[in-house]
Design an enzyme around this catalytic site. Structure first.
Site, PDB file in Angstrom:
ATOM      1  N   LYS A   1      -0.799 -51.263  53.483  1.00 47.85           N
ATOM      2  CA  LYS A   1      -1.859 -51.877  52.656  1.00 47.85           C
ATOM      3  C   LYS A   1      -1.440 -51.976  51.192  1.00 47.85           C
ATOM      4  O   LYS A   1      -1.814 -52.908  50.502  1.00 47.85           O
ATOM      5  CB  LYS A   1      -3.157 -51.067  52.767  1.00 47.85           C
ATOM      6  CG  LYS A   1      -3.864 -51.350  54.053  1.00 47.85           C
ATOM      7  CD  LYS A   1      -5.133 -50.581  54.207  1.00 47.85           C
ATOM      8  CE  LYS A   1      -5.596 -50.750  55.652  1.00 47.85           C
ATOM      9  NZ  LYS A   1      -6.688 -49.896  56.012  1.00 47.85           N
TER      10      LYS A   1
ATOM     11  N   ILE B   1     -11.696 -57.805  48.392  1.00 43.44           N
ATOM     12  CA  ILE B   1     -11.911 -57.709  46.942  1.00 43.44           C
ATOM     13  C   ILE B   1     -10.672 -57.175  46.235  1.00 43.44           C
ATOM     14  O   ILE B   1     -10.166 -57.766  45.282  1.00 43.44           O
ATOM     15  CB  ILE B   1     -13.149 -56.821  46.659  1.00 43.44           C
ATOM     16  CG1 ILE B   1     -14.380 -57.416  47.350  1.00 43.44           C
ATOM     17  CG2 ILE B   1     -13.372 -56.683  45.156  1.00 43.44           C
ATOM     18  CD1 ILE B   1     -15.585 -56.497  47.404  1.00 43.44           C
ATOM     19  N   VAL B   2     -10.170 -56.033  46.707  1.00 43.94           N
ATOM     20  CA  VAL B   2      -9.047 -55.404  45.999  1.00 43.94           C
ATOM     21  C   VAL B   2      -7.787 -56.270  46.088  1.00 43.94           C
ATOM     22  O   VAL B   2      -7.010 -56.343  45.136  1.00 43.94           O
ATOM     23  CB  VAL B   2      -8.817 -53.947  46.487  1.00 43.94           C
ATOM     24  CG1 VAL B   2      -8.108 -53.875  47.821  1.00 43.94           C
ATOM     25  CG2 VAL B   2      -8.067 -53.145  45.438  1.00 43.94           C
TER      26      VAL B   2
ATOM     27  N   ASN C   1     -22.296 -49.348  56.851  1.00 43.01           N
ATOM     28  CA  ASN C   1     -21.526 -48.181  57.314  1.00 43.01           C
ATOM     29  C   ASN C   1     -22.002 -46.940  56.568  1.00 43.01           C
ATOM     30  O   ASN C   1     -22.879 -46.998  55.723  1.00 43.01           O
ATOM     31  CB  ASN C   1     -20.020 -48.418  57.119  1.00 43.01           C
ATOM     32  CG  ASN C   1     -19.684 -48.678  55.668  1.00 43.01           C
ATOM     33  OD1 ASN C   1     -19.872 -47.823  54.822  1.00 43.01           O
ATOM     34  ND2 ASN C   1     -19.208 -49.880  55.366  1.00 43.01           N
TER      35      ASN C   1
ATOM     36  N   LYS D   1      -1.808 -55.737  49.931  1.00 48.86           N
ATOM     37  CA  LYS D   1      -2.859 -56.034  48.951  1.00 48.86           C
ATOM     38  C   LYS D   1      -2.319 -56.052  47.527  1.00 48.86           C
ATOM     39  O   LYS D   1      -3.079 -56.186  46.572  1.00 48.86           O
ATOM     40  CB  LYS D   1      -3.991 -55.012  49.085  1.00 48.86           C
ATOM     41  CG  LYS D   1      -4.666 -55.051  50.472  1.00 48.86           C
ATOM     42  CD  LYS D   1      -5.827 -54.083  50.571  1.00 48.86           C
ATOM     43  CE  LYS D   1      -6.344 -54.000  51.995  1.00 48.86           C
ATOM     44  NZ  LYS D   1      -7.778 -54.291  52.110  1.00 48.86           N
TER      45      LYS D   1
ATOM     46  N   ASP E   1     -16.134 -55.312  56.913  1.00 47.64           N
ATOM     47  CA  ASP E   1     -15.068 -56.277  57.209  1.00 47.64           C
ATOM     48  C   ASP E   1     -15.629 -57.657  57.511  1.00 47.64           C
ATOM     49  O   ASP E   1     -15.023 -58.665  57.180  1.00 47.64           O
ATOM     50  CB  ASP E   1     -14.246 -55.784  58.409  1.00 47.64           C
ATOM     51  CG  ASP E   1     -13.440 -54.539  58.046  1.00 47.64           C
ATOM     52  OD1 ASP E   1     -13.058 -54.434  56.867  1.00 47.64           O
ATOM     53  OD2 ASP E   1     -13.214 -53.685  58.924  1.00 47.64           O
TER      54      ASP E   1
ATOM     55  N   PHE F   1      -8.055 -47.671  48.353  1.00 44.89           N
ATOM     56  CA  PHE F   1      -8.216 -46.502  49.221  1.00 44.89           C
ATOM     57  C   PHE F   1      -7.926 -46.932  50.660  1.00 44.89           C
ATOM     58  O   PHE F   1      -8.160 -48.081  51.026  1.00 44.89           O
ATOM     59  CB  PHE F   1      -9.653 -45.954  49.135  1.00 44.89           C
ATOM     60  CG  PHE F   1      -9.807 -44.907  48.068  1.00 44.89           C
ATOM     61  CD1 PHE F   1      -9.678 -45.242  46.731  1.00 44.89           C
ATOM     62  CD2 PHE F   1     -10.070 -43.582  48.399  1.00 44.89           C
ATOM     63  CE1 PHE F   1      -9.806 -44.279  45.736  1.00 44.89           C
ATOM     64  CE2 PHE F   1     -10.212 -42.620  47.424  1.00 44.89           C
ATOM     65  CZ  PHE F   1     -10.073 -42.952  46.090  1.00 44.89           C
TER      66      PHE F   1
ATOM     67  N   PRO G   1     -14.505 -61.517  52.064  1.00 37.21           N
ATOM     68  CA  PRO G   1     -13.334 -61.607  51.171  1.00 37.21           C
ATOM     69  C   PRO G   1     -12.771 -60.215  50.895  1.00 37.21           C
ATOM     70  O   PRO G   1     -13.533 -59.245  50.848  1.00 37.21           O
ATOM     71  CB  PRO G   1     -13.919 -62.213  49.891  1.00 37.21           C
ATOM     72  CG  PRO G   1     -15.375 -61.908  49.938  1.00 37.21           C
ATOM     73  CD  PRO G   1     -15.761 -61.850  51.391  1.00 37.21           C
TER      74      PRO G   1
HETATM   75  O1  C5P Z   1      -8.384 -53.113  54.658  1.00 39.50           O
HETATM   76  P1  C5P Z   1      -9.133 -51.866  54.421  1.00 39.50           P
HETATM   77  O2  C5P Z   1     -10.621 -52.070  54.470  1.00 39.50           O
HETATM   78  O3  C5P Z   1      -8.743 -50.682  55.241  1.00 39.50           O
HETATM   79  O4  C5P Z   1      -8.685 -51.470  52.925  1.00 39.50           O
HETATM   80  C1  C5P Z   1      -9.289 -50.497  52.213  1.00 39.50           C
HETATM   81  C2  C5P Z   1      -9.197 -50.790  50.725  1.00 39.50           C
HETATM   82  O5  C5P Z   1      -9.460 -52.164  50.464  1.00 39.50           O
HETATM   83  C3  C5P Z   1     -10.240 -50.030  49.946  1.00 39.50           C
HETATM   84  O6  C5P Z   1      -9.723 -49.802  48.664  1.00 39.50           O
HETATM   85  C4  C5P Z   1     -11.410 -51.022  49.913  1.00 39.50           C
HETATM   86  O7  C5P Z   1     -12.279 -50.761  48.832  1.00 39.50           O
HETATM   87  C5  C5P Z   1     -10.681 -52.319  49.755  1.00 39.50           C
HETATM   88  N1  C5P Z   1     -11.381 -53.472  50.371  1.00 39.50           N
HETATM   89  C6  C5P Z   1     -11.883 -54.464  49.556  1.00 39.50           C
HETATM   90  N2  C5P Z   1     -12.481 -55.565  50.125  1.00 39.50           N
HETATM   91  C7  C5P Z   1     -12.583 -55.671  51.454  1.00 39.50           C
HETATM   92  C8  C5P Z   1     -12.065 -54.666  52.294  1.00 39.50           C
HETATM   93  C9  C5P Z   1     -11.479 -53.574  51.701  1.00 39.50           C
HETATM   94  O8  C5P Z   1     -11.802 -54.343  48.326  1.00 39.50           O
HETATM   95  N3  C5P Z   1     -13.160 -56.740  51.977  1.00 39.50           N
END
Ligand code: C5P
Length: 398
Positions: A337, A307-308, A210, A341, A279, A323, A305
């Site tokens: 979120k 991560i956050v 992206n 999360k 994603d 974010f 996966p």
């Molecule tokens: O679910 P979404 O992608 O919109 O969430 C955004 C937040 O989740 C951001 O802080 C992004 O860095 C984190 N994220 C992550 N791992 C993923 C998808 C998003 O850490 N696979």
């Protein structure tokens, strides 16, 4: 709030086309309350006349080392003692080399040798000169010696090239100098941050990714470091120089980023996820280049996966910040979120606007936690980063 009020800043201008930006920098430093004097190398005076800087700063400009008249006013030792900060902007490749080798061939170089004040450089040069092994080696020497390095940024250059070597904008430099005088609100804290995109391979040469530039994450890493934190920056593939004083781990895929993040978050007090993690990834990566033998091609993808969320739900979780880049219902999606999360804070931004967000130098965000909602109006990512770090530090201090 700027911490530059009543601070004495000696702005060193060296020879490069970016010297024209330093005229505005004088004004922006003064707006922040600083007292500004300017020292120029002879090369710099070929680009912008000393009179410009004299008129803007309201002080005589210092150019000569061996002129008895000039030295009788404020000589190199007095200047070195006067300064609370030496900001060299632009710092040319040649000046970085002089500084790295302790040379004193001109007034500005001698002031750098004679001062006990912190020194910050804002490099500016052609991208090839910046990536030259000699410049990179000098950069390392200077950083290891404790000299702050702000930028350079990447983009199109005066010479027509595209790449790293652009001097940061005046407002960004002010936002970087200010924390040098602030209380170190994150000292003793370890911050881990993810930034940039991830790249998910389809075959040996193709991938899904992206447009994330990584600028917001790199700005946050820099501001956290300036606030005294030890910073580990886990970066996807981006065209950005490592922020001063930060440890960088380069990764490519979401799986690599996950592994590095989980490992480092265990020792962290704060975890910030700015990365635009893909994603989905390919269910299977083709061993050989995929051939265009059919009219239609179906790719099988599987989820990456989160991560956050993994860090937010871990046993010894750090203060965890995510974010949310959204195009509609920004606040409510972000609140969702925050809960899903298990985050302490989420930074919501509207990426449907073309003037902010992805690939722009500006942003406008809303910081949301369980009990608080703060909106930061459109500003440089560096200024926004400074405010986010200040807010995180104040939450940790509670
Ligand atoms: O679910 P979404 O992608 O919109 O969430 C955004 C937040 O989740 C951001 O802080 C992004 O860095 C984190 N994220 C992550 N791992 C993923 C998808 C998003 O850490 N696979």
């Amino acid at each position: 709030m700027s911490h530059l009020a009543n601070r004495n800043i000696l702005l060193g201008v060296t020879g490069g086309i970016a010297a024209y930006k330093s005229a505005d920098l004088v004004r922006r430093l003064q707006d922040a309350g600083a007292n500004v004097r300017v020292a120029m190398t002879h090369g710099a005076t070929q680009f912008v006349a000393p009179l410009t800087f004299q008129a803007l700063s309201g002080n005589p400009v210092h150019t000569e080392l061996l002129d008895p008249g000039a030295e009788a006013g404020m000589g190199h030792i007095e200047l070195a003692k006067w300064a609370d900060l030496l900001l060299i902007a632009p710092a040319s490749a040649d000046f970085m080399a002089q500084l790295a080798h302790g040379m004193g061939a001109n007034l500005l170089a001698t002031v750098c040798l004679a001062t006990t004040a912190p020194i910050a450089i804002a490099p500016a040069m052609n991208q090839a000169m910046w990536s030259n092994a000699a410049t990179q080696a000098n950069k390392e020497v200077l950083i290891n010696r404790g000299i702050h390095q702000f930028g350079p940024g990447a983009g199109s250059q005066a010479c027509g090239d595209i790449g790293e070597g652009r001097m940061l904008e005046a407002t960004e430099l002010v936002a970087l100098c200010s924390p040098l005088f602030a209380k170190k609100t994150l000292s003793g804290k370890h911050l881990v941050i993810t930034a940039g995109p991830t790249r998910e391979a389809l075959d040996p040469i193709r991938y899904i990714s992206n447009n994330s530039s990584g600028k917001m994450g790199f700005a946050l890493a820099q501001q956290a470091r300036l606030a005294g934190a030890e910073v580990t920056l886990i970066a996807g593939p981006v065209q950005l120089d490592t922020p001063w004083g930060c440890k960088r781990i380069d990764v490519t895929s979401a799986d690599d980023m996950f592994e590095a993040a989980i490992l480092n978050a265990k020792k962290a007090d704060i975890f910030i996820a700015t990365a635009a993690v893909a994603d989905y990834k390919a269910l299977e990566i083709a061993d050989q280049k995929i051939k265009k033998s059919t009219n239609e091609l179906t790719l099988s993808l599987t989820k990456n996966p989160d991560i956050v969320a993994a860090v937010g739900n871990s046993k010894h979780r750090p203060f965890t910040v995510g974010f949310a880049a959204e195009t509609q219902d920004v606040i409510s999606y972000a609140q969702d979120k925050l809960k899903k999360k298990n985050l302490d804070m989420i930074v919501a931004n509207d990426v449907s606007r073309s003037d902010i967000g992805f690939n722009s130098d500006k942003n406008a965000v809303t910081l949301i936690s369980a009990d608080q909602q703060i909106t930061l109006d459109i500003d440089s990512k560096m200024n926004i980063a400074q405010k986010i770090i200040a807010l995180i530090a104040s939450r940790l201090a509670l």
